[in-house]
Design a protein around this motif. Structure first.
Motif, PDB file in Angstrom:
ATOM      1  N   LEU A  37       0.848  -1.196   0.000  1.00 55.08           N
ATOM      2  CA  LEU A  37       0.000   0.000   0.000  1.00 55.08           C
ATOM      3  C   LEU A  37       0.885   1.247   0.000  1.00 55.08           C
ATOM      4  CD1 LEU A  37      -2.669  -1.120   2.621  1.00 55.08           C
ATOM      5  CD2 LEU A  37      -2.863  -1.096   0.123  1.00 55.08           C
ATOM      6  N   THR A  44      -2.834  -4.561  -1.791  1.00 53.21           N
ATOM      7  CA  THR A  44      -2.546  -4.187  -3.177  1.00 53.21           C
ATOM      8  C   THR A  44      -3.243  -2.873  -3.483  1.00 53.21           C
ATOM      9  OG1 THR A  44      -4.353  -5.612  -3.911  1.00 53.21           O
ATOM     10  CG2 THR A  44      -2.140  -6.502  -4.038  1.00 53.21           C
ATOM     11  N   ASP A  47      -4.315   1.982  -7.787  1.00 51.19           N
ATOM     12  CA  ASP A  47      -3.724   3.102  -8.537  1.00 51.19           C
ATOM     13  C   ASP A  47      -2.276   2.815  -8.930  1.00 51.19           C
ATOM     14  OD1 ASP A  47      -6.070   4.597  -8.411  1.00 51.19           O
ATOM     15  OD2 ASP A  47      -5.547   5.399  -6.442  1.00 51.19           O
ATOM     16  N   SER A  70      -6.523 -11.422  -3.577  1.00 47.55           N
ATOM     17  CA  SER A  70      -7.049 -10.120  -3.962  1.00 47.55           C
ATOM     18  C   SER A  70      -6.092  -9.374  -4.887  1.00 47.55           C
ATOM     19  CB  SER A  70      -7.378  -9.273  -2.732  1.00 47.55           C
ATOM     20  OG  SER A  70      -6.209  -8.973  -2.006  1.00 47.55           O
ATOM     21  N   LEU A  77      -8.953  -5.763 -12.307  1.00 51.30           N
ATOM     22  CA  LEU A  77      -9.655  -4.475 -12.359  1.00 51.30           C
ATOM     23  C   LEU A  77      -8.817  -3.437 -13.098  1.00 51.30           C
ATOM     24  CD1 LEU A  77     -11.251  -3.478  -8.947  1.00 51.30           C
ATOM     25  CD2 LEU A  77     -12.255  -3.260 -11.205  1.00 51.30           C
TER      26      LEU A  77
ATOM     27  N   ILE B  73     -12.278   1.185  -4.804  1.00 53.73           N
ATOM     28  CA  ILE B  73     -11.211   0.453  -5.500  1.00 53.73           C
ATOM     29  C   ILE B  73      -9.841   1.054  -5.151  1.00 53.73           C
ATOM     30  CG2 ILE B  73     -10.216   0.037  -7.793  1.00 53.73           C
ATOM     31  CD1 ILE B  73     -13.190  -0.197  -8.782  1.00 53.73           C
ATOM     32  N   SER B  74      -9.797   2.381  -5.083  1.00 59.04           N
ATOM     33  CA  SER B  74      -8.515   3.037  -4.812  1.00 59.04           C
ATOM     34  C   SER B  74      -8.116   2.991  -3.346  1.00 59.04           C
ATOM     35  CB  SER B  74      -8.584   4.498  -5.241  1.00 59.04           C
ATOM     36  OG  SER B  74      -8.545   4.587  -6.636  1.00 59.04           O
ATOM     37  N   GLY B  77      -7.429  -1.690   0.426  1.00 58.22           N
ATOM     38  CA  GLY B  77      -6.327  -2.521  -0.045  1.00 58.22           C
ATOM     39  C   GLY B  77      -6.615  -4.006  -0.148  1.00 58.22           C
ATOM     40  N   GLY B  78      -7.543  -4.511   0.651  1.00 59.84           N
ATOM     41  CA  GLY B  78      -7.804  -5.955   0.639  1.00 59.84           C
ATOM     42  C   GLY B  78      -8.786  -6.336  -0.450  1.00 59.84           C
ATOM     43  N   ALA B  79      -9.326  -7.565  -0.336  1.00 61.08           N
ATOM     44  CA  ALA B  79     -10.241  -8.074  -1.360  1.00 61.08           C
ATOM     45  C   ALA B  79     -11.530  -7.255  -1.437  1.00 61.08           C
ATOM     46  CB  ALA B  79     -10.570  -9.533  -1.067  1.00 61.08           C
ATOM     47  N   PRO B  82     -11.672  -4.387  -4.467  1.00 59.82           N
ATOM     48  CA  PRO B  82     -12.057  -4.827  -5.802  1.00 59.82           C
ATOM     49  C   PRO B  82     -13.472  -5.424  -5.860  1.00 59.82           C
ATOM     50  CG  PRO B  82      -9.890  -5.696  -5.230  1.00 59.82           C
ATOM     51  CD  PRO B  82     -10.383  -4.949  -4.030  1.00 59.82           C
ATOM     52  N   LEU B  83     -13.882  -6.132  -4.807  1.00 62.31           N
ATOM     53  CA  LEU B  83     -15.193  -6.797  -4.851  1.00 62.31           C
ATOM     54  C   LEU B  83     -16.336  -5.786  -4.758  1.00 62.31           C
ATOM     55  CD1 LEU B  83     -14.389  -9.942  -2.699  1.00 62.31           C
ATOM     56  CD2 LEU B  83     -15.026  -9.918  -5.117  1.00 62.31           C
ATOM     57  N   THR B  86     -16.158  -3.439  -7.804  1.00 62.91           N
ATOM     58  CA  THR B  86     -16.726  -4.016  -9.025  1.00 62.91           C
ATOM     59  C   THR B  86     -18.253  -4.034  -8.948  1.00 62.91           C
ATOM     60  OG1 THR B  86     -14.775  -5.400  -9.300  1.00 62.91           O
ATOM     61  CG2 THR B  86     -16.735  -6.048 -10.519  1.00 62.91           C
ATOM     62  N   LEU B  89     -19.476  -0.584  -9.517  1.00 64.13           N
ATOM     63  CA  LEU B  89     -19.171  -0.195 -10.900  1.00 64.13           C
ATOM     64  C   LEU B  89     -20.174  -0.818 -11.876  1.00 64.13           C
ATOM     65  CD1 LEU B  89     -16.918   1.592 -11.946  1.00 64.13           C
ATOM     66  CD2 LEU B  89     -15.510  -0.444 -12.291  1.00 64.13           C
ATOM     67  N   ARG B 120     -15.815 -11.114 -10.368  1.00 62.25           N
ATOM     68  CA  ARG B 120     -14.525 -10.727  -9.804  1.00 62.25           C
ATOM     69  C   ARG B 120     -13.944 -11.812  -8.908  1.00 62.25           C
ATOM     70  NH1 ARG B 120     -11.976  -8.130 -12.241  1.00 62.25           N
ATOM     71  NH2 ARG B 120     -13.312  -6.305 -12.317  1.00 62.25           N
ATOM     72  N   GLY B 121     -14.775 -12.347  -8.010  1.00 63.33           N
ATOM     73  CA  GLY B 121     -14.251 -13.278  -7.004  1.00 63.33           C
ATOM     74  C   GLY B 121     -14.356 -14.737  -7.389  1.00 63.33           C
ATOM     75  N   LYS B 122     -15.133 -15.020  -8.449  1.00 70.01           N
ATOM     76  CA  LYS B 122     -15.323 -16.392  -8.935  1.00 70.01           C
ATOM     77  C   LYS B 122     -15.794 -17.338  -7.831  1.00 70.01           C
ATOM     78  CE  LYS B 122     -11.979 -15.290 -12.469  1.00 70.01           C
ATOM     79  NZ  LYS B 122     -11.442 -14.006 -12.057  1.00 70.01           N
ATOM     80  N   ARG B 176      -8.751 -15.460   1.883  1.00 65.32           N
ATOM     81  CA  ARG B 176      -7.749 -15.839   2.874  1.00 65.32           C
ATOM     82  C   ARG B 176      -8.230 -16.991   3.760  1.00 65.32           C
ATOM     83  NH1 ARG B 176      -3.600 -12.246   4.436  1.00 65.32           N
ATOM     84  NH2 ARG B 176      -4.150 -11.159   2.566  1.00 65.32           N
ATOM     85  N   TYR B 179      -7.520 -20.853   3.154  1.00 60.13           N
ATOM     86  CA  TYR B 179      -6.272 -21.526   3.528  1.00 60.13           C
ATOM     87  C   TYR B 179      -6.429 -22.321   4.827  1.00 60.13           C
ATOM     88  CZ  TYR B 179      -4.106 -18.544   0.008  1.00 60.13           C
ATOM     89  OH  TYR B 179      -3.793 -17.930  -1.164  1.00 60.13           O
TER      90      TYR B 179
END
Lengths: 224, 207
Positions: A37, A44, A47, A70, A77, B73-74, B77-79, B82-83, B86, B89, B120-122, B176, B179
């Motif tokens: 970060l 992750t 940007d 992720s 994305l 999204i920006s 930081g974790g899943a 994006p989830l 998306t 979006l 996204r996450g399938k 995560r 696992y």
């Protein structure tokens, strides 16, 4: 113009380490790290992935590799958000082996699809690679490795690069084991050491030239 | 009753408030099976969504949701970034530049959100993820479409609650927690829980 690579990881140091290793194999390939970060934590950052992809693209496209869950989502994305999403592709591959295989393929001038394929097949167990194509009479020779480290990473990368772009399918044999002469990882898995004698066989219209180049490389002790 | 850009912005503000309120609960859910960052990440992301909306609210519901998506999204930081990113979006794309949403548009939006999360996450139902909350929520919303936006969101929130609870006995198959294998059994999935919390907040704000 070569394909660029972006390594997406939850950890900045992991991404940088993979880039360091891969870049050593392929001096002319742009390999960029997008890890961690911005504030320095684990995660992750969308940007920075987008920025890395844009910087890595010299016009031949970009291949992205990732470490965990992720990171794949962030990478996908980022690709979807590009002005031309077809310019980049996220590949499911073992991170270290995939990055090495992909950069060497990119160094050799492979296109985006071929670089992606090199990364994806880097994790395949031995023996699953496609058999040598039957393309005319095979030429072969044997030579003994005189350099100190044998067919270790750097010499293997040099060998692959020396025959990149030739119309020749090259196989290298050590005892019972045979490896694809176009795959750094396959060559390394032969574990050919100093004083080992390897057999090189090649098919294709430039088979002779491929063998000549490998012989010249061995003659120079792989520039060690 | 219709639902314009300002109303959608208010739903998001309500969602942000709920996430802030349940931040510790989400962190605690995530600790034994994940990396204990879900509550923190989501709270930070929604915090940025609210402060961005405080500066200016886009003109359409789709615009508001697109802004929320890019912010999440920006900033997450974790899943979850994006989830959820998306999901929002896809909703924004589905809604286009419609100025006002009716019940059928809201149902369509929820369907698009689910499709986005799945793409996204399938993940599938039963993997112990957000999908386990969102899938029954979409079905419930479809069934309640004729009852209006508030009622269909409320039905969706009820179904999402149950869906989130249903993840407790499951073996996590994505993210995560996967696992841990068998050791993920006995824990409600934090993503499913936050999905249910958000839908509940949207439902209450829409009343």
């Amino acid at each position: 113009m070569r394909v660029g690579l972006v390594v997406v990881s939850h950890s900045a140091r992991l991404a940088e380490g993979v880039v360091e290793l891969a870049a050593q194999m392929a001096p002319d390939v742009t390999v960029l790290a997008a890890g961690g970060l911005p504030e320095g934590g684990i995660g992750t950052d969308y940007d920075s992935v987008v920025a890395a992809v844009q910087r890595a693209d010299a016009g031949a496209g970009v291949v992205l590799l990732y470490d965990l869950g992720s990171a794949q989502m962030t990478a996908e994305l980022a690709v979807e958000s590009l002005a031309d999403p077809g310019a980049a592709v996220v590949v499911d591959a073992p991170l270290v082996e995939g990055a090495v295989a992909a950069t060497v393929a990119a160094q050799g001038g492979a296109d985006r699809a071929a670089v992606a394929e090199a990364a994806a097949s880097a994790g395949a167990p031995p023996g699953t690679e496609t058999a040598a194509q039957d393309a005319g009479a095979a030429q072969s020779t044997t030579l003994t490795l005189r350099n100190d480290v044998g067919l270790h990473a750097r010499p293997a990368a040099l060998l692959v690069r020396s025959i990149a772009g030739l119309d020749a399918d090259v196989r290298i044999r050590l005892g019972e084991d045979e490896a694809d002469g176009h795959s750094v990882l396959a060559l390394m898995s032969l574990a050919a050491r100093k004083d080992d004698t390897i057999e090189i066989s090649a098919t294709g219209s430039q088979a002779g030239e491929a063998i000549r180049r490998i012989e010249a490389l061995a003659e120079r002790d792989f520039d060690e | 009753m219709g639902c314009g850009a300002a109303d959608v912005a208010n739903l998001l503000r309500a969602g942000a408030a709920t996430i802030a309120e349940h931040r510790v609960e989400l962190i605690d859910l995530d600790r034994p099976i994940g990396d204990a960052d879900h509550g923190e990440n989501l709270n930070r992301g929604f915090g940025f969504v609210v402060s961005t909306l405080d500066t200016a609210v886009p003109e359409t519901p789709g615009g508001v949701l697109k802004l929320a998506a890019t912010t999440l999204i920006s900033k997450v930081g974790g899943a979850a970034g994006p989830l959820y990113g998306t999901a929002f979006l896809r909703v924004a794309t589905t809604l286009g530049d419609r100025p006002d949403l009716d019940a059928s548009a809201v149902v369509e939006a929820l369907r698009a959100a689910l499709a986005g999360v799945v793409a996204r996450g399938k993940a599938e139902v039963g993997d112990a993820t957000m999908v386990d909350a969102l899938t029954p929520a979409v079905a419930a919303a479809e069934a309640a479409e004729n009852d209006g936006i508030a009622a269909l969101l409320s039905a969706a929130a009820d179904a999402a609650d149950q869906g989130a609870e249903s993840t407790e006995p499951l073996i996590a198959r994505k993210g995560r927690a996967s696992y841990l294998g068998e050791r993920s059994v006995g824990h409600v999935d934090p993503g499913a829980r936050s999905t249910a919390l958000l839908l509940r907040a949207f439902a209450e704000a829409a009343r």
